[in-house]
Design an enzyme around this catalytic site. Structure first.
Site, PDB file in Angstrom:
ATOM      1  N   ILE A  30      65.278  90.422  21.200  1.00 32.40           N
ATOM      2  CA  ILE A  30      65.123  90.244  22.597  1.00 32.40           C
ATOM      3  C   ILE A  30      66.629  89.595  22.982  1.00 32.40           C
ATOM      4  O   ILE A  30      66.932  89.826  24.319  1.00 32.40           O
ATOM      5  CB  ILE A  30      63.775  89.381  22.820  1.00 32.40           C
ATOM      6  CG1 ILE A  30      63.442  89.328  24.181  1.00 32.40           C
ATOM      7  CG2 ILE A  30      64.157  88.141  22.392  1.00 32.40           C
ATOM      8  CD1 ILE A  30      62.007  88.799  24.103  1.00 32.40           C
ATOM      9  N   GLN A  92      68.918  80.716   9.703  1.00 31.40           N
ATOM     10  CA  GLN A  92      67.600  81.278   9.886  1.00 31.40           C
ATOM     11  C   GLN A  92      66.704  80.480  10.983  1.00 31.40           C
ATOM     12  O   GLN A  92      66.322  79.514  10.627  1.00 31.40           O
ATOM     13  CB  GLN A  92      66.936  81.415   8.519  1.00 31.40           C
ATOM     14  CG  GLN A  92      65.410  82.099   8.923  1.00 31.40           C
ATOM     15  CD  GLN A  92      64.666  82.183   7.428  1.00 31.40           C
ATOM     16  OE1 GLN A  92      64.909  81.596   6.555  1.00 31.40           O
ATOM     17  NE2 GLN A  92      63.677  82.907   7.503  1.00 31.40           N
ATOM     18  N   HIS A  98      63.420  88.600   7.765  1.00 33.93           N
ATOM     19  CA  HIS A  98      63.619  89.626   8.545  1.00 33.93           C
ATOM     20  C   HIS A  98      65.252  89.872   8.363  1.00 33.93           C
ATOM     21  O   HIS A  98      66.014  89.293   7.878  1.00 33.93           O
ATOM     22  CB  HIS A  98      63.616  89.304  10.145  1.00 33.93           C
ATOM     23  CG  HIS A  98      64.322  87.828  10.359  1.00 33.93           C
ATOM     24  ND1 HIS A  98      63.825  86.753  10.096  1.00 33.93           N
ATOM     25  CD2 HIS A  98      65.541  87.658  11.090  1.00 33.93           C
ATOM     26  CE1 HIS A  98      64.621  85.788  10.688  1.00 33.93           C
ATOM     27  NE2 HIS A  98      65.482  86.302  11.337  1.00 33.93           N
ATOM     28  N   PHE A  99      65.584  91.313   8.467  1.00 32.57           N
ATOM     29  CA  PHE A  99      66.908  91.898   8.330  1.00 32.57           C
ATOM     30  C   PHE A  99      67.338  92.128   9.961  1.00 32.57           C
ATOM     31  O   PHE A  99      66.587  92.826  10.505  1.00 32.57           O
ATOM     32  CB  PHE A  99      66.821  93.179   7.657  1.00 32.57           C
ATOM     33  CG  PHE A  99      66.733  92.730   5.991  1.00 32.57           C
ATOM     34  CD1 PHE A  99      65.470  92.409   5.571  1.00 32.57           C
ATOM     35  CD2 PHE A  99      67.983  93.014   5.362  1.00 32.57           C
ATOM     36  CE1 PHE A  99      65.301  92.402   4.135  1.00 32.57           C
ATOM     37  CE2 PHE A  99      67.759  92.579   4.010  1.00 32.57           C
ATOM     38  CZ  PHE A  99      66.606  92.317   3.507  1.00 32.57           C
ATOM     39  N   HIS A 100      68.671  91.854  10.169  1.00 29.01           N
ATOM     40  CA  HIS A 100      69.121  92.187  11.417  1.00 29.01           C
ATOM     41  C   HIS A 100      69.885  93.560  11.267  1.00 29.01           C
ATOM     42  O   HIS A 100      70.403  93.567  10.268  1.00 29.01           O
ATOM     43  CB  HIS A 100      70.180  91.112  11.931  1.00 29.01           C
ATOM     44  CG  HIS A 100      69.549  89.742  12.375  1.00 29.01           C
ATOM     45  ND1 HIS A 100      69.321  89.356  13.481  1.00 29.01           N
ATOM     46  CD2 HIS A 100      69.429  88.804  11.406  1.00 29.01           C
ATOM     47  CE1 HIS A 100      69.119  88.180  13.353  1.00 29.01           C
ATOM     48  NE2 HIS A 100      68.909  87.779  12.415  1.00 29.01           N
TER      49      HIS A 100
HETATM   50  P1  5GP Z   1      67.312  84.211  12.730  1.00 27.32           P
HETATM   51  O1  5GP Z   1      68.560  83.567  13.451  1.00 27.32           O
HETATM   52  O2  5GP Z   1      66.003  83.530  12.484  1.00 27.32           O
HETATM   53  O3  5GP Z   1      68.116  85.082  11.691  1.00 27.32           O
HETATM   54  O4  5GP Z   1      66.961  85.555  13.949  1.00 27.32           O
HETATM   55  C1  5GP Z   1      65.993  85.587  14.388  1.00 27.32           C
HETATM   56  C2  5GP Z   1      66.269  86.591  15.855  1.00 27.32           C
HETATM   57  O5  5GP Z   1      64.881  86.788  16.273  1.00 27.32           O
HETATM   58  C3  5GP Z   1      67.043  86.227  16.629  1.00 27.32           C
HETATM   59  O6  5GP Z   1      68.178  87.190  16.709  1.00 27.32           O
HETATM   60  C4  5GP Z   1      66.326  86.093  17.962  1.00 27.32           C
HETATM   61  O7  5GP Z   1      66.833  86.676  19.035  1.00 27.32           O
HETATM   62  C5  5GP Z   1      65.128  86.982  17.479  1.00 27.32           C
HETATM   63  N1  5GP Z   1      63.564  86.787  18.204  1.00 27.32           N
HETATM   64  C6  5GP Z   1      63.301  85.464  18.424  1.00 27.32           C
HETATM   65  N2  5GP Z   1      62.198  85.564  19.137  1.00 27.32           N
HETATM   66  C7  5GP Z   1      61.849  86.735  19.370  1.00 27.32           C
HETATM   67  C8  5GP Z   1      60.986  87.396  20.273  1.00 27.32           C
HETATM   68  O8  5GP Z   1      59.912  86.895  20.641  1.00 27.32           O
HETATM   69  N3  5GP Z   1      60.990  88.766  20.275  1.00 27.32           N
HETATM   70  C9  5GP Z   1      62.094  89.691  19.711  1.00 27.32           C
HETATM   71  N4  5GP Z   1      62.073  90.775  20.111  1.00 27.32           N
HETATM   72  N5  5GP Z   1      63.059  88.910  19.137  1.00 27.32           N
HETATM   73  C10 5GP Z   1      62.925  87.498  18.987  1.00 27.32           C
END
Ligand code: 5GP
Ligand code: ZN
Length: 138
Positions: A30, A92, A98-100
């Site tokens: 998002i 995180q 999750h994988f980006h």
């Molecule tokens: P992290 O920092 O945990 O590796 O990444 C979490 C990712 O999840 C972030 O890039 C954030 O933008 C995404 N994200 C968080 N909440 C939501 C959501 O409700 N919907 C979507 N599509 N992405 C989300």
């Protein structure tokens, strides 16, 4: 459990899904680093790389490849980063593994840089020994 990604799996929170099978879901992030940034998750809740099973991980990585190939074409990008953060110190924010998948463009403004460090005499061997005693054969 109060997990945003579990809520996306259940449909309680909407998402822009791009791939789904019995075990895995991929959707657009998002708040993308670049447009086309996707997230690939197991439908089952595992917190991080340390508590996911090998079998579940294999299924995800296959979906990561599929998704990355599609994003690569769709975004018409110059490269792709695949990123997976474990625990808060590593960035995180969502505690559901999750994988980006991040499309990259020459001279874009995405930045994962770090200053390369150095080992003092003997340190690289000490570190190697510490890692070796913790390598398991599973
Ligand atoms: P992290 O920092 O945990 O590796 O990444 C979490 C990712 O999840 C972030 O890039 C954030 O933008 C995404 N994200 C968080 N909440 C939501 C959501 O409700 N919907 C979507 N599509 N992405 C989300
Ligand atoms: Zn979850």
């Amino acid at each position: 459990m109060d997990c945003i990604f579990c809520k996306i799996v259940s449909g309680e929170i909407p998402s822009s899904k791009i791939y789904e099978d019995e075990k895995v879901l991929a959707f657009l992030d998002i708040n993308p680093a670049n447009k086309g940034h996707c997230i690939v998750i197991p439908k089952e809740h595992y917190e991080n790389i340390f508590d996911i099973s090998d079998d579940a991980l294999k299924e995800i990585i296959a979906a990561v490849k599929k998704t990355a190939s599609a994003v690569n074409k769709a975004a018409n990008c110059d490269g792709i980063n695949i990123l997976q953060n474990n625990n808060k110190a590593a960035g995180q924010l969502v505690s559901h593994i999750h994988f980006h998948i991040i499309p990259r463009f020459e001279n874009d403004e995405v930045n994962f840089s770090y200053k390369p460090g150095k080992y003092l005499e003997g340190e690289i061997n000490e570190m190697r020994e510490k890692i070796l005693v913790n390598i398991t054969g599973n």
